[in-house]
Design an enzyme around this catalytic site. Structure first.
Site, PDB file in Angstrom:
ATOM      1  N   TYR A 124       0.819  -1.220   0.000  1.00 31.45           N
ATOM      2  CA  TYR A 124       0.000   0.000   0.000  1.00 31.45           C
ATOM      3  C   TYR A 124       0.852   1.269   0.000  1.00 31.45           C
ATOM      4  CZ  TYR A 124      -4.283  -2.635   1.017  1.00 31.45           C
ATOM      5  OH  TYR A 124      -5.353  -3.486   0.963  1.00 31.45           O
ATOM      6  N   LYS A 191       3.459 -13.799   5.983  1.00 29.31           N
ATOM      7  CA  LYS A 191       3.632 -14.953   5.096  1.00 29.31           C
ATOM      8  C   LYS A 191       5.153 -15.094   4.913  1.00 29.31           C
ATOM      9  CE  LYS A 191       1.630 -18.045   2.450  1.00 29.31           C
ATOM     10  NZ  LYS A 191       0.827 -19.159   2.966  1.00 29.31           N
ATOM     11  N   ASP A 224      -2.631 -16.988   6.205  1.00 29.91           N
ATOM     12  CA  ASP A 224      -3.684 -17.903   5.739  1.00 29.91           C
ATOM     13  C   ASP A 224      -4.196 -18.750   6.904  1.00 29.91           C
ATOM     14  OD1 ASP A 224      -1.122 -18.930   5.755  1.00 29.91           O
ATOM     15  OD2 ASP A 224      -1.362 -20.186   3.984  1.00 29.91           O
ATOM     16  N   ASP A 248      -5.268  -4.752   6.686  1.00 30.76           N
ATOM     17  CA  ASP A 248      -6.504  -4.256   6.075  1.00 30.76           C
ATOM     18  C   ASP A 248      -7.515  -5.394   5.940  1.00 30.76           C
ATOM     19  OD1 ASP A 248      -8.327  -2.697   4.778  1.00 30.76           O
ATOM     20  OD2 ASP A 248      -7.271  -2.659   2.864  1.00 30.76           O
TER      21      ASP A 248
END
Ligand code: NAD
Length: 360
Positions: A124, A191, A224, A248
Site C-alpha cells: 500500500y 507470510k 492464511d 486491512d
C-alpha cells in the site's frame, strides 16, 4: 483542564454520528474544548479541497482529533481525505479493537482482540508501475538483469517495501499497547515462509522486540492459517500485529466476527498526532435520516479517552454502551433481530440511552 480536540464531523452520515458521539463523550464528565473543523465533499465547493489547510493545521496543533467518516469522491482527481490525513500526520499505527458485546448480532461470543496494522509501507506504499509504460519496462529490464527468474515484459508491478525501522515502530507499538492494557499475547501475522525478505524481515524484527517484553507471549502466525484460526477459535487471539495489506484484510474479517461495521471502532496513531474514527464509511444513502448506528464512532471516542489518559471515563463509557446493547430495547435497526423492527430507535435516541446510563 479541558482537552482541546479537533472535531471533524465529516460528510454523509458523519455529522449525525459525530453529534451523538460528542454528546455521549461530554456525559462522561470529561471536559472537552472542541475545535470543530470541516473536511469532506460538503466543503469542496467553498474550500476547493476536501481537506482545507486549517483543518490539517488544527490536528497538528491539538494533536488529537475525532473524525466522522468522509466520502472519497470518485473520478474528481481528489485524493482520499482519510489517506491524506494519515500520510500528512505520520499516523503509522492503525488500532482496531474487536470485541463482542452481549446483545450484538454475531455468530461468536467472547471475542476480545486488537488489530494493530502498519499504515505506511507494504504493497500500500503506492509504488506501482502500470503495465506497458516505459517506466514499467525499465524496472522489469533492471530486475531481469539481476536474477535468473524473469518477469514477463508487459507486466504491471506493485512494489512491497518493508523496512526494519517501519517494522520496529509498529511492533513496539503493539507490545506497548499489550503491556499498557494487560494483554497476554501478541501474534505476528505474516507470510514469512514465502516472502522471506519483506515479511521475513518483519518477523525477524518481531522476534527481537519480543525479548523486551518477557511477560507477553509472542505468537508467530501465517496469514492464511490465522484466517482459519480466527473463524474457528477467535477467543484464543489477543493482540495481532500485521503489515499493511494483511492488516486491512484481517481487520475486516475480525469486524465481521463481532457484529460488523456498525460496532468496529478505530484509531490512527503517530508520534505527533492521533485521529480516532469508525472503521466504516459515510453510508451516504442514510444521510440525514437519524438512522445509522453510532456505536463504532462512540467506541472510537472511548479509544480517544484512553489516549487522553482518561481511563476511568473510558471504562464507564464502554460499560454504558454494553448495558444499552445488552438490554436491546433502545438500539438502532441494525442491532435488532430483524432490520425492519419497528421498535428500533434512531442515532440520537440511542445516544440518549447511553447518556442516561452514564448519568444515572
Ligand atoms: P460504508 O461503510 O459507508 O457503508 C457500507 C454499508 O454498511 C452501508 O450501506 C450500511 O448498510 C452499512 N453501514 C456502514 N456504517 C454503518 C453504521 N454506522 N450503522 C449502520 N450501518 C452501517 O461503505 P461504502 O458505501 O463502501 O463507502 C461510502 C463512502 O465512505 C465512500 O466514499 C468511501 O470511500 C468512504 N469511506 C470512508 C472511510 C473513512 O472516513 N474512514 C472509511 C471507509 C469508506
Amino acid at each position: 483542564m479541558a482537552h482541546r480536540v479537533t472535531l471533524i464531523p465529516g460528510d454523509g452520515t458523519g455529522p449525525e454520528l459525530t453529534e451523538a458521539t460528542r454528546r455521549v463523550l461530554e456525559a462522561t464528565g470529561v471536559d472537552f474544548d472542541w475545535d470543530v473543523r470541516e473536511a469532506g465533499v460538503d466543503v469542496m465547493e467553498t474550500a476547493g479541497t476536501p481537506l482545507p489547510e486549517e483543518t490539517l493545521a488544527s490536528v497538528k496543533t491539538n494533536k488529537v482529533a475525532l473524525k466522522g467518516p468522509i466520502t472519497t469522491p470518485i473520478g474528481t482527481g481528489f485524493r482520499s481525505v482519510n489517506v491524506a490525513l494519515r500520510h500528512e500526520l505520520g499516523l503509522y499505527a492503525c488500532l482496531r479493537p474487536c470485541k463482542t458485546y452481549r446483545g450484538v448480532r454475531s455468530r461468536y461470543d467472547n471475542v476480545d482482540l486488537v488489530i494493530v496494522r502498519e499504515n505506511t509501507e507494504d504493497l500500500y506504499a503506492g509504488i506501482e508501475y502500470e503495465a506497458g509504460t516505459v517506466e514499467a519496462e525499465q524496472v522489469i529490464g533492471e530486475l531481469n538483469a539481476l536474477q535468473s527468474k524473469q518477469i514477463a515484459s508487459g507486466s504491471g508491478l506493485s512494489i512491497k517495501p518493508i523496512s526494519r525501522e517501519g517494522s520496529e515502530r509498529i511492533i513496539r507499538f503493539a507490545f506497548e499497547y499489550a503491556r499498557a492494557h494487560g494483554r497476554k499475547r501478541v501474534s505476528c501475522v505474516t507470510k514469512a515462509n514465502i516472502m522471506k525478505f519483506t515479511d521475513g524481515l518483519f518477523l525477524d524484527v518481531f522476534r527481537g522486540v519480543a525479548k523486551d517484553y518477557p511477560e507477553i507471549d509472542p505468537w508467530e502466525n501465517l496469514v492464511d492459517a490465522i484466517c482459519m484460526g480466527l473463524v474457528q477459535r477467535p477467543e484464543e487471539f489477543d493482540v495481532l500485529v500485521l503489515p499493511n495489506l494483511y492488516g486491512d484484510i484481517v481487520s475486516d474479517l475480525t469486524a465481521g466476527l463481532v457484529g460488523g461495521l456498525g460496532v468496529a471502532p478505530g484509531g490512527n496513531i503517530g508520534p505527533d498526532a492521533a485521529v480516532f474514527e469508525a472503521t466504516h464509511g459515510s453510508a451516504p444513502k442514510y444521510k440525514g435520516q437519524n438512522k445509522v448506528n453510532p456505536t463504532a464512532m462512540i467506541l472510537s471516542g472511548k479509544l480517544m479517552l484512553e489516549h487522553l489518559g482518561e481511563a476511568d471515563a473510558a471504562r464507564r463509557l464502554e460499560d454504558a454502551v454494553a448495558a444499552v446493547i445488552a438490554e436491546g430495547d433502545r438500539v438502532t435497526y441494525d442491532m435488532k433481530p430483524s432490520r425492519d423492527d419497528p421498535t428500533a430507535v434512531g442515532t440520537s435516541e440511542y445516544a440518549d440511552a447511553i447518556i442516561e446510563k452514564l448519568e444515572g
